[in-house]
Design a protein around this motif. Structure first.
Motif, mmCIF file in Angstrom:
data_model
loop_
_atom_site.group_PDB
_atom_site.id
_atom_site.type_symbol
_atom_site.label_atom_id
_atom_site.label_comp_id
_atom_site.label_asym_id
_atom_site.label_seq_id
_atom_site.Cartn_x
_atom_site.Cartn_y
_atom_site.Cartn_z
ATOM 1 N N SER A 24 -27.569 26.256 -13.701
ATOM 2 C CA SER A 24 -28.327 25.067 -14.067
ATOM 3 C C SER A 24 -27.740 24.412 -15.309
ATOM 4 O O SER A 24 -27.131 25.072 -16.151
ATOM 5 N N VAL A 25 -27.949 23.112 -15.406
ATOM 6 C CA VAL A 25 -27.553 22.360 -16.594
ATOM 7 C C VAL A 25 -28.565 22.665 -17.696
ATOM 8 O O VAL A 25 -29.770 22.462 -17.524
ATOM 9 N N ARG A 26 -28.085 23.148 -18.826
ATOM 10 C CA ARG A 26 -28.958 23.484 -19.951
ATOM 11 C C ARG A 26 -29.128 22.256 -20.840
ATOM 12 O O ARG A 26 -28.145 21.680 -21.317
ATOM 13 N N VAL A 27 -30.390 21.865 -21.048
ATOM 14 C CA VAL A 27 -30.709 20.654 -21.788
ATOM 15 C C VAL A 27 -31.468 21.002 -23.064
ATOM 16 O O VAL A 27 -32.443 21.765 -23.023
ATOM 17 N N GLY A 86 -31.754 21.790 -10.649
ATOM 18 C CA GLY A 86 -30.445 21.957 -11.254
ATOM 19 C C GLY A 86 -30.418 21.769 -12.761
ATOM 20 O O GLY A 86 -29.359 21.892 -13.380
ATOM 21 N N PHE A 87 -31.565 21.475 -13.367
ATOM 22 C CA PHE A 87 -31.654 21.301 -14.818
ATOM 23 C C PHE A 87 -32.675 22.290 -15.377
ATOM 24 O O PHE A 87 -33.686 22.572 -14.742
ATOM 25 N N PHE A 139 -29.825 25.291 -33.669
ATOM 26 C CA PHE A 139 -29.882 25.871 -32.323
ATOM 27 C C PHE A 139 -28.497 25.900 -31.683
ATOM 28 O O PHE A 139 -28.120 26.886 -31.041
ATOM 29 N N LEU A 140 -27.742 24.815 -31.856
ATOM 30 C CA LEU A 140 -26.406 24.738 -31.262
ATOM 31 C C LEU A 140 -25.463 25.785 -31.831
ATOM 32 O O LEU A 140 -24.502 26.199 -31.159
ATOM 33 N N GLU A 141 -25.711 26.233 -33.049
ATOM 34 C CA GLU A 141 -24.892 27.301 -33.617
ATOM 35 C C GLU A 141 -25.156 28.630 -32.929
ATOM 36 O O GLU A 141 -24.305 29.528 -32.926
ATOM 37 N N LYS A 142 -26.343 28.759 -32.330
ATOM 38 C CA LYS A 142 -26.723 30.024 -31.700
ATOM 39 C C LYS A 142 -26.459 30.036 -30.196
ATOM 40 O O LYS A 142 -26.034 31.043 -29.641
ATOM 41 N N GLU A 143 -26.722 28.905 -29.527
ATOM 42 C CA GLU A 143 -26.620 28.865 -28.064
ATOM 43 C C GLU A 143 -25.970 27.566 -27.603
ATOM 44 O O GLU A 143 -26.275 26.495 -28.135
ATOM 45 N N PRO A 144 -25.102 27.643 -26.590
ATOM 46 C CA PRO A 144 -24.479 26.425 -26.060
ATOM 47 C C PRO A 144 -25.428 25.701 -25.101
ATOM 48 O O PRO A 144 -26.272 26.321 -24.453
ATOM 49 N N VAL A 145 -25.306 24.398 -25.048
ATOM 50 C CA VAL A 145 -26.035 23.601 -24.066
ATOM 51 C C VAL A 145 -25.054 22.624 -23.427
ATOM 52 O O VAL A 145 -23.971 22.381 -23.956
ATOM 53 N N ASP A 146 -25.445 22.067 -22.301
ATOM 54 C CA ASP A 146 -24.594 21.110 -21.592
ATOM 55 C C ASP A 146 -24.924 19.661 -21.946
ATOM 56 O O ASP A 146 -24.046 18.800 -21.959
ATOM 57 N N MET A 149 -22.525 17.286 -35.031
ATOM 58 C CA MET A 149 -22.233 18.136 -33.871
ATOM 59 C C MET A 149 -20.746 18.139 -33.563
ATOM 60 O O MET A 149 -20.134 19.205 -33.379
ATOM 61 N N ARG A 150 -20.172 16.939 -33.488
ATOM 62 C CA ARG A 150 -18.757 16.825 -33.128
ATOM 63 C C ARG A 150 -17.876 17.466 -34.199
ATOM 64 O O ARG A 150 -16.884 18.138 -33.890
ATOM 65 N N ALA A 151 -18.254 17.271 -35.467
ATOM 66 C CA ALA A 151 -17.470 17.865 -36.549
ATOM 67 C C ALA A 151 -17.497 19.385 -36.476
ATOM 68 O O ALA A 151 -16.526 20.057 -36.857
ATOM 69 N N ALA A 152 -18.613 19.936 -35.979
ATOM 70 C CA ALA A 152 -18.737 21.387 -35.855
ATOM 71 C C ALA A 152 -18.126 21.916 -34.561
ATOM 72 O O ALA A 152 -18.141 23.128 -34.313
ATOM 73 N N GLY A 153 -17.622 21.003 -33.719
ATOM 74 C CA GLY A 153 -16.962 21.429 -32.484
ATOM 75 C C GLY A 153 -17.855 21.528 -31.275
ATOM 76 O O GLY A 153 -17.434 22.048 -30.235
ATOM 77 N N HIS A 154 -19.084 21.042 -31.358
ATOM 78 C CA HIS A 154 -19.995 21.085 -30.209
ATOM 79 C C HIS A 154 -19.692 19.922 -29.266
ATOM 80 O O HIS A 154 -19.672 18.761 -29.693
ATOM 81 N N THR A 155 -19.481 20.213 -28.012
ATOM 82 C CA THR A 155 -19.012 19.194 -27.061
ATOM 83 C C THR A 155 -20.074 18.742 -26.057
ATOM 84 O O THR A 155 -19.763 18.013 -25.120
ATOM 85 N N ALA A 156 -21.317 19.165 -26.226
ATOM 86 C CA ALA A 156 -22.372 18.775 -25.283
ATOM 87 C C ALA A 156 -22.486 17.257 -25.222
ATOM 88 O O ALA A 156 -22.366 16.561 -26.238
ATOM 89 N N ASP A 157 -22.712 16.728 -24.024
ATOM 90 C CA ASP A 157 -22.937 15.298 -23.873
ATOM 91 C C ASP A 157 -24.327 14.938 -24.394
ATOM 92 O O ASP A 157 -25.228 15.792 -24.446
ATOM 93 N N VAL A 158 -24.495 13.669 -24.763
ATOM 94 C CA VAL A 158 -25.742 13.221 -25.387
ATOM 95 C C VAL A 158 -26.311 12.020 -24.642
ATOM 96 O O VAL A 158 -25.590 11.057 -24.360
#
Length: 234
Positions: free
Chosen positions: A3-6, A28-29, A44-51, A71-80
């Motif tokens: 599933s897509v994690r939101v 699917g979500f 939260f993003l530091e602990k768990e990845p999301v899509d 987020m982007r500076a920290a390397g998180h690539t999840a779409d927004v």
């Protein structure tokens, strides 16, 4: 397929709960978490990845676009998907510049969110391969994000199209589909008007039609949501 994690980021508890319920209704979500501030989202993003992140732009600890930049500076690539009541086109331009893939104005309905998330999912699937075979494939992936009703044929309106779409999807979920006459009664328009909208959905690839044989005489056309039709064939 997993599933897509939101991640839902919304400071208003009532709106946050509504957004969570909307996402949970989509096959699917799944909702990874609901947080109410930008800082909580980053932690939260530091602990768990999301899509995907459903992000309110007016947060108590800063603007949502600042959250995206961090987020982007920290390397998180999840779409927004940006969610806001602000109609400032300058903010829209800034959102695009930091990589926001969808922009949804409050208040919005479940069909509006469902449409955008399903189009985002198609975009994601189109880009799942390692390398594009050519320009057509790139164009097809980007086109998945654009709303097919953004420029409607003359005489069609967005609100009526949404109402017809809801009636069509509700009928398709039962496996029965819907006729132009039934759609007209459900929405409160003429049969001819309902058929024009249903045919537009067929032309845009979001619905399929087939003859429905019943009483003696000319068969009536039955329309089904294309996603429902694909599931039925699998």
């Amino acid at each position: 397929m997993s599933s897509v994690r939101v991640l839902v980021v919304e400071d208003d508890p009532v709106a946050a709960d509504a957004h969570r319920l909307y996402v949970e209704r989509l096959a699917g979500f799944e909702v990874a978490a609901v947080v109410h501030t930008g800082g909580a989202a980053l932690r939260f993003l530091e602990k768990e990845p999301v899509d995907l992140i459903l992000l309110d732009l007016n947060l108590p600890d800063g603007h949502g676009l600042q959250v995206v930049r961090k987020m982007r500076a920290a390397g998180h690539t999840a779409d927004v998907v940006a969610v806001t009541s602000a109609r400032d086109l300058g903010v829209v331009r800034q959102a695009v510049s930091v990589g926001v893939v969808q922009y949804l104005l409050k208040p919005f309905t479940f069909p509006s969110l469902r449409d955008r998330l399903e189009r985002w999912a198609r975009y994601r699937n189109e880009l799942a391969g390692g390398e594009a075979s050519g320009q057509d494939e790139v164009d097809r992936a980007l086109a998945a994000l654009r709303s097919p009703e953004a420029v409607l044929p003359k005489g069609l309106s967005g609100p009526t199209l949404e109402a017809i779409t809801v009636a069509l999807r509700d009928a398709s979920d039962t496996g029965e589909g819907i006729s132009a006459n039934a759609a007209a009664q459900a929405v409160g328009v003429s049969r001819i008007t309902a058929r024009r909208y249903l045919e537009h959905l067929v032309d845009s690839g979001r619905a399929v039609r087939s003859p429905q044989y019943g009483q003696v005489g000319r068969p009536e056309l039955c329309y089904r949501w294309s996603g429902s039709a694909r599931r039925k064939q699998q």
